[in-house]
Write a protein that holds these residues in place. Structure first.
Motif, short mmCIF file in Angstrom:
data_model
loop_
_atom_site.label_atom_id
_atom_site.label_comp_id
_atom_site.label_asym_id
_atom_site.label_seq_id
_atom_site.Cartn_x
_atom_site.Cartn_y
_atom_site.Cartn_z
N ASP A 434 0.83 -1.21 0.00
CA ASP A 434 0.00 0.00 0.00
C ASP A 434 0.87 1.26 0.00
OD1 ASP A 434 -2.18 -1.67 0.06
OD2 ASP A 434 -2.38 -1.60 2.25
N GLN A 435 1.90 1.23 0.87
CA GLN A 435 2.80 2.39 0.91
C GLN A 435 3.51 2.60 -0.43
OE1 GLN A 435 5.42 1.84 4.22
NE2 GLN A 435 3.78 2.08 5.77
N ASN A 436 3.92 1.50 -1.07
CA ASN A 436 4.61 1.60 -2.37
C ASN A 436 3.72 2.23 -3.43
OD1 ASN A 436 6.95 0.48 -1.41
ND2 ASN A 436 6.39 -1.61 -1.97
N GLU A 440 4.53 5.59 -5.53
CA GLU A 440 4.52 5.65 -6.99
C GLU A 440 3.75 6.87 -7.48
OE1 GLU A 440 2.98 1.94 -8.26
OE2 GLU A 440 4.87 0.83 -7.89
N ASP A 441 2.62 7.17 -6.81
CA ASP A 441 1.85 8.36 -7.19
C ASP A 441 2.67 9.62 -6.98
OD1 ASP A 441 -0.21 6.66 -7.79
OD2 ASP A 441 -1.19 6.89 -5.82
N LYS A 442 3.37 9.67 -5.81
CA LYS A 442 4.21 10.85 -5.53
C LYS A 442 5.32 10.99 -6.57
CE LYS A 442 3.45 11.02 -0.54
NZ LYS A 442 4.08 10.95 0.79
N ILE A 443 5.90 9.85 -6.95
CA ILE A 443 6.99 9.88 -7.94
C ILE A 443 6.48 10.41 -9.28
CG2 ILE A 443 8.52 8.39 -9.33
CD1 ILE A 443 8.84 6.68 -6.75
#
Length: 959
Positions: A434-436, A440-443
């Motif tokens: 979930d954290q990943n 990914e969205d932030k990246i």
């Protein structure tokens, strides 16, 4: 039967011989290939003598041992007695040949050390015995060198066999080779030696090393025993006993040459007496005399078996090359010739070894008894060990079973704990997923912002380009406006007259001007705002130009309008208002004109200050010109004196400085390589040179060295040429070099190389620097002041062979200083030398070869002393290829220098691979066989033998 073998060894010239006999040739000429020796009586007659072997001064200690002593040592190991003896004048190398220990250099070990090394290597110290006694015969008294307290040892002779023995001497059994070296060091420390005029370490006694060898005989040698005795004695071992004598005789000496006094005089008498007795015995044996006077001296009694007895004898006689000792050399050679006539009958001494057989049987019994006891104890210990191991196995089996049960229980508990841990880990992994996804969205957001930033950077770069173009455009406009300002100022001056006329009109309309003051103030505020706007865009000067230009145009329009309004003034009341505005504008133009006049006055004041400064500088310049004119007058007076002296000098010295420097170069420059130049010049040349030296000395005395050096900076090229020739000839003498350097002559010569374009000046200045470069202190000064760079520059800029020869000679002298090698290479000196061979002149090539030889020799010396490591600097500038290409040149001196350079470069092991790849190894092999100089041949052979890489390559070539 076997004849006494005699070899002769020539000692190399010592430093004392080189000084005292510099003008005399050697009295001895060796012919090693013919095994002959020529003894010169004088310059036109000589006598030839043949020996069993002839050794030159460069013969190695190993070769001397293998030829002289090794056959005797092998004979002693076979059961025969042997003697090795050295005879000769004091200081000719007897002790060096026999007793040299070679602590620092193993190649210098003498016959004593090498003989015992071979004996120990060829015997079995377990079954054979080697014993030694070390004695000295000092003033007819036999002393033990291993036990100094034992003196005056008696000599016993067996009445039946005549064998000589010394029961009072200490006999030490040799344990190994190192033990023998220690004993030899003890004996050498107890031996008598003294310092005489002929030898700093002169042996004052005869040293005798006695080696007793007792060896068992192999069974196959017993076949010659008759069949009857074979049944009873076939099991009895045989033993061979042999004795080796190594005799280092004290040197014969003449009292008037050695300067012996007091105790040294008494020692010399006994030495000469014992040697005389030995000579008598040798003479009697050589002439087959019925009476041999062996009892005249203890020395002859001890050597009774060596000459005319049953020992195999080798004699080495040592001589020196000096003509001062011709008589002693002749006596030594005649002693050896007579000794060659003596024939000994060698005998094998063999007997049954009952003692060793008894010891052997006792040892076998003891060994078998001990073996039986050992076997019994071994069986008991094995039985006890097996029982103990069986008990241990039972105990370990039970303990292992318990451990397995407990371990299985523990594994089950661990399994349950691991299952719980795995479940927790799975839950954590889901959280991480979930954290990943959030990351990914932030990246993705960051990537979008990054792209936007890149676009902004591109836009900024375009804005910066536009800003730069705009700045350039405004700068061009400013320049144009400056020009327009000057034009407008000219126009304003022409408008002053019109303004004067308008002033008259303004007086008539003052009342109207007061009426419109409020409107004028508004106009001024608008004008100030406009001025501030222009100040932000361009410089103050541009603003003034634009204001003045616009106002001038407005004034022109208003003037035209005013003229029209004045004509219609009486008819129209509206024209009065426009006239008042025009007058206000004219007043503003007047104020601007006044400010322009003020600026012009300030510029005039600055111009006056600059004129005053110019006048002050002109006064100073005038004073300097007066000083220069006075110096010019003095210079012309000195030049006039030099011309007068030149007229009185000989007319035939046009190239005197070249000849002088070249002669100096050949006589002294080549001394770096150790070669001696020929001094046999013709009488005419000596007279001419003495006259030229007198002329130069006269010029130096009358004019003064300092003034001559000052003339090197003259503007007249002829004066410079004559002055530099005088300096070059003065520099050829050592006594003048220090004065020339102190007075600034070296700096002046380097300046001429840097600035002059005259070929004669460059040639002579290079020759003068070559003469100064023969002094080590001057070499450092030349390099520190950029001399190598200037010489390299001079060489690259000329094709004159004489100039190139002078430059090559200077660089060759600098190559003789190992401390300057790195700086010389960095300044391009080596590359310049190799580049000068393009001229093809033999003299230039000879100087280049000499420089490379100097460089290689100094470099190899530094390698031996430990001052330098690594690959040769010459390799980096491809000097090796040039040396290989010119090895077979027709010039003997050039070829000798090239051969010497290759031999020294081969001494550096880091150069070995390039030697092999470039073919220099084949040239080195050729030099070792075909060089005209024996010292170069020996040096090349030494390099080939000492370098393992060369040895391996030559073995591959042979295969």
């Amino acid at each position: 039967p076997g004849r006494v073998r005699v070899a002769v060894r020539l000692r190399p010239r010592s430093a004392e011989d080189l000084l005292s006999d510099a003008d005399f040739a050697d009295c001895v000429e060796l012919q090693p290939e013919l095994k002959r020796l020529k003894l010169r009586k004088n310059n036109w007659s000589s006598e030839s003598y043949k020996f069993d072997e002839v050794f030159t001064g460069t013969a190695s200690q190993k070769r001397v041992y293998e030829v002289v002593a090794k056959p005797v040592v092998e004979s002693v190991l076979s059961g025969y007695n042997g003697t090795v003896m050295a005879y000769g004048q004091t200081g000719t190398g007897k002790t060096f040949t026999l007793g040299r220990l070679g602590k620092d250099d193993a190649s210098e070990r003498g016959i004593m050390v090498r003989a015992l090394e071979d004996i120990v290597a060829n015997v079995s110290l377990a079954s054979d015995t080697v014993e030694i006694s070390y004695l000295q015969l000092y003033m007819e008294s036999i002393q033990d060198l291993l036990a100094p307290e034992k003196t005056n040892i008696t000599i016993n002779e067996d009445p039946k066999t005549g064998e000589v023995s010394l029961p009072g001497a200490v006999t030490v059994k040799v344990q190994d080779f190192d033990h023998f070296v220690e004993l030899l060091q003890i004996g050498e420390g107890n031996r008598h030696a003294a310092n005489t005029k002929l030898n700093t370490e002169s042996s004052r006694s005869h040293a005798i090393l006695m080696v007793y060898i007792r060896r068992s005989v192999p069974e196959k040698v017993e076949d010659d025993i008759n069949s009857q005795d074979r049944k009873t004695k076939s099991k009895l071992p045989l033993v061979r006993k042999s004795k080796l004598l190594i005799v280092d005789l004290a040197g014969s000496e003449r009292l008037d040459k050695s300067g012996s006094e007091g105790l040294l005089l008494e020692e010399a008498k006994f030495i000469n007496l014992s040697l005389t007795s030995l000579g008598k015995c040798i003479n009697a044996l050589a002439e087959n005399s019925p009476h041999i006077p062996t009892r005249d001296s203890k020395l002859t009694r001890l050597l009774r078996d060596s000459f005319g007895g049953s020992a195999r004898t080798s004699l080495i006689i040592t001589i020196g090359p000096s003509s001062r000792h011709h008589a002693e050399t002749t006596s030594t050679i005649m002693f050896g010739q007579r000794a060659m006539k003596i024939v000994n009958v060698v005998k094998l001494k063999e007997e049954f070894d009952y003692e060793s057989l008894c010891r052997k049987l006792e040892t076998q019994v003891d060994h078998l008894t001990a073996e039986i006891d050992r076997q019994q104890k071994l069986r008991e210990s094995e039985k006890y060990d097996l029982e103990k191991r069986l008990r241990d196995c039972h105990d370990s089996f039970n303990e292992t079973r318990k451990n397995l049960v407990t371990r299985s229980e523990l594994l089950e508990q661990k399994n349950t704990r691991l299952e719980l841990v795995i479940e927790e880990a799975l839950a954590e992994l889901n959280c991480q997923k979930d954290q990943n996804s959030l990351l990914e969205d932030k990246i993705a957001d960051l990537e979008m912002s990054l792209k936007q930033n890149k676009q902004n950077q591109l836009e900024n770069s375009t804005y910066q380009k536009v800003l730069a173009d705009t700045t350039q455009m405004y700068e061009k406009k400013i320049a144009e406006l400056m020009k327009q300002l000057e034009v407008e100022r000219a126009k304003s001056e022409s408008a002053e007259e019109q303004l004067d006329a308008m002033k008259k009109l303004s007086d008539e309309h003052k009342k109207l001007i007061q009426h419109h003051e409020m409107e004028n103030s508004k106009y001024q505020m608008a004008l100030a705002d406009t001025t501030q706007m222009y100040e932000m865009k361009i410089t103050e000067l541009t603003k003034q130009l634009e204001d003045e230009h616009t106002r001038f145009e407005g004034a022109q329009e208003q003037l035209d309008l005013a003229n029209m309004l004045l004509a219609d003034y009486q008819n129209s009341t509206q024209g009065q208002d426009e006239t008042s505005e025009l007058r206000l504008k004219l007043e503003e133009m007047y104020r601007l004109h006044e400010s322009t006049v003020n600026e012009l006055q300030s510029l005039k004041a600055e111009f006056k200050d600059q004129i005053q400064e110019k006048e002050a500088i002109s006064e100073k310049l005038y004073a300097v010109q007066e000083k220069l004119s006075a110096e010019e007058k003095r210079r012309k007076a000195i030049e006039h004196e030099l011309v007068n002296l030149k007229k009185g000098a000989p007319e035939g010295d046009k190239h005197f400085e070249d000849k002088k420097s070249y002669m100096k170069e050949n006589i002294r420059g080549t001394s770096v390589l150790g070669t001696s130049a020929s001094l046999n010049k013709s009488g005419t040349l000596r007279v001419t040179q003495s006259a030229q030296r007198a002329t130069i000395a006269k010029i130096c005395e009358e004019v003064g060295l300092q003034k001559i050096i000052q003339l090197l900076t003259s503007e007249d090229s002829d004066v410079q040429i004559h002055a530099v020739k005088v300096i070059a000839n003065l520099a050829a003498e050592d006594v003048n070099q220090e004065s020339i350097v102190e007075e600034g002559g070296l700096d002046a010569l380097l300046t001429m190389l840097r600035s002059s374009q005259n070929a004669t000046i460059l040639r002579v200045a290079s020759g003068a620097i070559a003469n100064l470069a023969m002094n080590e202190m001057n070499q450092g000064l030349i390099m520190s002041r950029g001399g190598a760079k200037l010489l390299a520059k001079t060489a690259s800029g000329t094709d004159d062979p004489q100039t190139l020869r002078m430059v090559a000679g200077a660089l060759a002298n600098l190559c003789g200083n190992e401390k300057l090698h790195t700086m010389l290479k960095e300044d391009g000196g080596i590359k310049a030398m190799l580049g000068m061979v393009r001229s093809g002149n033999s003299d230039v090539v000879a100087q280049v070869a000499r420089g490379l030889a100097n460089f290689a020799k100094c470099e190899s010396r530094a390698m031996v002393q430990g001052h330098r490591k690594g690959r040769s600097l010459l390799m980096e500038d491809h000097a090796l290829e040039w040396l290989i290409d010119n090895c077979n040149t027709t010039s003997a001196s050039t070829r000798r220098h090239i051969e010497l350079a290759l031999s020294h470069l081969a001494q550096n092991e880091d150069n070995a691979r390039e030697f092999i790849s470039s073919g220099a190894l084949q040239e080195l092999q050729r030099i070792s066989n075909e060089s005209s100089r024996e010292d170069i041949r020996n040096l090349a052979k030494k390099m080939l033998k000492s370098n393992p890489v060369f040895q391996g390559e030559m073995r591959l070539g042979q295969q």
